[in-house]
Design a protein around this motif. Structure first.
Motif, PDB file in Angstrom:
ATOM      1  N   MET A   1      60.424  67.323 -13.039  1.00 31.68           N
ATOM      2  CA  MET A   1      59.469  66.746 -12.080  1.00 31.68           C
ATOM      3  C   MET A   1      60.195  66.252 -10.824  1.00 31.68           C
ATOM      4  N   THR A   2      61.396  65.702 -11.004  1.00 31.06           N
ATOM      5  CA  THR A   2      62.193  65.253  -9.860  1.00 31.06           C
ATOM      6  C   THR A   2      62.475  66.414  -8.923  1.00 31.06           C
TER       7      THR A   2
ATOM      8  N   ASP B   1      61.185  64.186  -5.702  1.00 30.85           N
ATOM      9  CA  ASP B   1      60.985  62.737  -5.774  1.00 30.85           C
ATOM     10  C   ASP B   1      61.921  62.166  -6.832  1.00 30.85           C
ATOM     11  N   GLU B   2      62.924  61.421  -6.369  1.00 26.69           N
ATOM     12  CA  GLU B   2      63.945  60.885  -7.281  1.00 26.69           C
ATOM     13  C   GLU B   2      63.413  59.836  -8.242  1.00 26.69           C
ATOM     14  N   HIS B   3      62.223  59.312  -8.020  1.00 29.61           N
ATOM     15  CA  HIS B   3      61.684  58.273  -8.903  1.00 29.61           C
ATOM     16  C   HIS B   3      61.477  58.764 -10.336  1.00 29.61           C
ATOM     17  N   PHE B   4      61.201  60.050 -10.497  1.00 34.87           N
ATOM     18  CA  PHE B   4      61.000  60.570 -11.851  1.00 34.87           C
ATOM     19  C   PHE B   4      62.285  60.455 -12.679  1.00 34.87           C
ATOM     20  N   ILE B   5      63.425  60.847 -12.094  1.00 39.23           N
ATOM     21  CA  ILE B   5      64.680  60.779 -12.845  1.00 39.23           C
ATOM     22  C   ILE B   5      65.095  59.328 -13.062  1.00 39.23           C
ATOM     23  N   MET B   6      64.677  58.443 -12.184  1.00 42.40           N
ATOM     24  CA  MET B   6      64.983  57.026 -12.357  1.00 42.40           C
ATOM     25  C   MET B   6      64.308  56.456 -13.612  1.00 42.40           C
ATOM     26  N   TRP B   7      63.210  57.061 -14.001  1.00 43.12           N
ATOM     27  CA  TRP B   7      62.484  56.603 -15.189  1.00 43.12           C
ATOM     28  C   TRP B   7      63.141  57.051 -16.492  1.00 43.12           C
ATOM     29  N   LYS B   8      64.050  58.016 -16.424  1.00 42.15           N
ATOM     30  CA  LYS B   8      64.659  58.575 -17.640  1.00 42.15           C
ATOM     31  C   LYS B   8      65.306  57.500 -18.507  1.00 42.15           C
TER      32      LYS B   8
ATOM     33  N   LYS C   1      77.404  62.289  -6.084  1.00 45.34           N
ATOM     34  CA  LYS C   1      78.315  61.815  -5.039  1.00 45.34           C
ATOM     35  C   LYS C   1      78.721  62.950  -4.100  1.00 45.34           C
ATOM     36  N   LEU C   2      78.814  64.182  -4.628  1.00 44.51           N
ATOM     37  CA  LEU C   2      79.240  65.313  -3.804  1.00 44.51           C
ATOM     38  C   LEU C   2      78.093  65.990  -3.054  1.00 44.51           C
ATOM     39  N   VAL C   3      76.901  66.014  -3.660  1.00 41.20           N
ATOM     40  CA  VAL C   3      75.786  66.748  -3.051  1.00 41.20           C
ATOM     41  C   VAL C   3      74.595  65.812  -2.851  1.00 41.20           C
ATOM     42  N   ASP C   4      73.700  65.760  -3.832  1.00 41.43           N
ATOM     43  CA  ASP C   4      72.542  64.862  -3.746  1.00 41.43           C
ATOM     44  C   ASP C   4      71.910  64.689  -5.130  1.00 41.43           C
ATOM     45  N   ILE C   5      70.856  63.903  -5.190  1.00 43.20           N
ATOM     46  CA  ILE C   5      70.207  63.560  -6.459  1.00 43.20           C
ATOM     47  C   ILE C   5      69.541  64.771  -7.111  1.00 43.20           C
TER      48      ILE C   5
ATOM     49  N   VAL D   1      65.502  64.714 -28.242  1.00 43.14           N
ATOM     50  CA  VAL D   1      64.664  63.760 -27.499  1.00 43.14           C
ATOM     51  C   VAL D   1      65.247  63.508 -26.109  1.00 43.14           C
ATOM     52  N   PHE D   2      66.549  63.252 -26.037  1.00 37.62           N
ATOM     53  CA  PHE D   2      67.190  63.002 -24.735  1.00 37.62           C
ATOM     54  C   PHE D   2      67.054  64.219 -23.826  1.00 37.62           C
ATOM     55  N   PHE D   3      67.224  65.410 -24.399  1.00 31.07           N
ATOM     56  CA  PHE D   3      67.085  66.627 -23.611  1.00 31.07           C
ATOM     57  C   PHE D   3      65.652  66.794 -23.107  1.00 31.07           C
ATOM     58  N   ALA D   4      64.679  66.569 -23.980  1.00 35.08           N
ATOM     59  CA  ALA D   4      63.271  66.727 -23.585  1.00 35.08           C
ATOM     60  C   ALA D   4      62.918  65.774 -22.444  1.00 35.08           C
ATOM     61  N   ILE D   5      63.390  64.535 -22.540  1.00 35.44           N
ATOM     62  CA  ILE D   5      63.113  63.561 -21.478  1.00 35.44           C
ATOM     63  C   ILE D   5      63.792  63.988 -20.179  1.00 35.44           C
ATOM     64  N   ALA D   6      65.050  64.434 -20.281  1.00 37.90           N
ATOM     65  CA  ALA D   6      65.766  64.895 -19.089  1.00 37.90           C
ATOM     66  C   ALA D   6      65.072  66.107 -18.476  1.00 37.90           C
ATOM     67  N   LEU D   7      64.613  67.024 -19.329  1.00 42.71           N
ATOM     68  CA  LEU D   7      63.954  68.234 -18.836  1.00 42.71           C
ATOM     69  C   LEU D   7      62.643  67.905 -18.133  1.00 42.71           C
ATOM     70  N   VAL D   8      61.820  67.070 -18.759  1.00 45.70           N
ATOM     71  CA  VAL D   8      60.512  66.751 -18.171  1.00 45.70           C
ATOM     72  C   VAL D   8      60.675  65.925 -16.891  1.00 45.70           C
ATOM     73  N   LEU D   9      61.374  64.801 -16.989  1.00 48.87           N
ATOM     74  CA  LEU D   9      61.506  63.939 -15.804  1.00 48.87           C
ATOM     75  C   LEU D   9      62.414  64.559 -14.745  1.00 48.87           C
ATOM     76  N   GLY D  10      63.467  65.255 -15.196  1.00 53.24           N
ATOM     77  CA  GLY D  10      64.338  65.944 -14.242  1.00 53.24           C
ATOM     78  C   GLY D  10      63.614  67.091 -13.565  1.00 53.24           C
TER      79      GLY D  10
END
Length: 193
Positions: free
Chosen positions: A64-65, A70-77, A18-22, A53-62
């Motif tokens: 890549m974002t 490309d915000e679509h990667f974090i949307m897949w998290k 909300k303050l900066v960006d995705i 597991v949650f961290f690994a997914i956030a790290l990989v998809l985040g």
């Protein structure tokens, strides 16, 4: 405090978005997930598999974002996490004959009982297998539905709508499912709890 820590990465993600960006929000999500892992390690001496597991997914998809902008990667998290949870319930129940919802509920009730009654307090509770089966199926289907719903919102609505849905919608759906679960097992709880 522990509950706040569980939601800290999500809260910070929302605030920074909300303050900066995705992209900044995604970086903060990854950083706060590292802090969350460190806290769990220093507080209890171990880190639960789900946090890894949650961290690994956030790290990989985040990652890549941020890398591909490309915000679509974090949307897949959320979709990946909820799909994995649903699949875990399915596989554990039908391939390993283990009901993870029942295990989680009994563990939670035991933990609450120990806090109220002391470490050596006995927990006199049993949930009917049929109720545990129903709850396992309910959670399995709900988690699968949420994983699909997240993608639907991500690809059919604005980024702002998706972020609001991720933070408030998913939390609301989960809270509602917890209330349904508690209502379903309430009559099997001991009177003093």
């Amino acid at each position: 405090m522990a509950t706040l820590l569980e939601y800290l990465p999500l809260i910070l993600f929302f605030a920074v978005y909300k303050l900066v960006d995705i992209y900044w929000a995604t970086g903060v999500l990854i950083a706060s997930s590292i802090i969350q892992l460190a806290y769990h390690y220093f507080h209890s001496g171990k880190i639960a598999t789900r946090h890894w597991v949650f961290f690994a997914i956030a790290l990989v998809l985040g990652g890549m974002t941020i890398l591909f902008q490309d915000e679509h990667f974090i949307m897949w998290k959320a979709t990946v996490i909820y799909a994995l949870l649903s699949l875990s319930l399915l596989v554990s129940r039908y391939f390993f004959n283990k009901n993870l919802v029942e295990t989680a509920l009994l563990g939670l009730l035991k933990s609450v009982n120990e806090k109220e009654q002391g470490k050596n307090a006995e927990l006199d509770i049993s949930l009917p297998k049929s109720v545990c089966e129903q709850l396992n199926i309910m959670w399995m289907l709900l988690l699968a539905f949420i994983s699909v719903l997240n993608l639907y919102v991500a690809y059919n609505f604005s980024l702002d709508t998706w972020v609001n849905f991720k933070v408030f919608g998913l939390m609301g759906i989960t809270f509602g499912a917890i209330l349904v679960t508690m209502a379903r097992i309430y009559k099997y709880l001991p009177d003093d709890n």
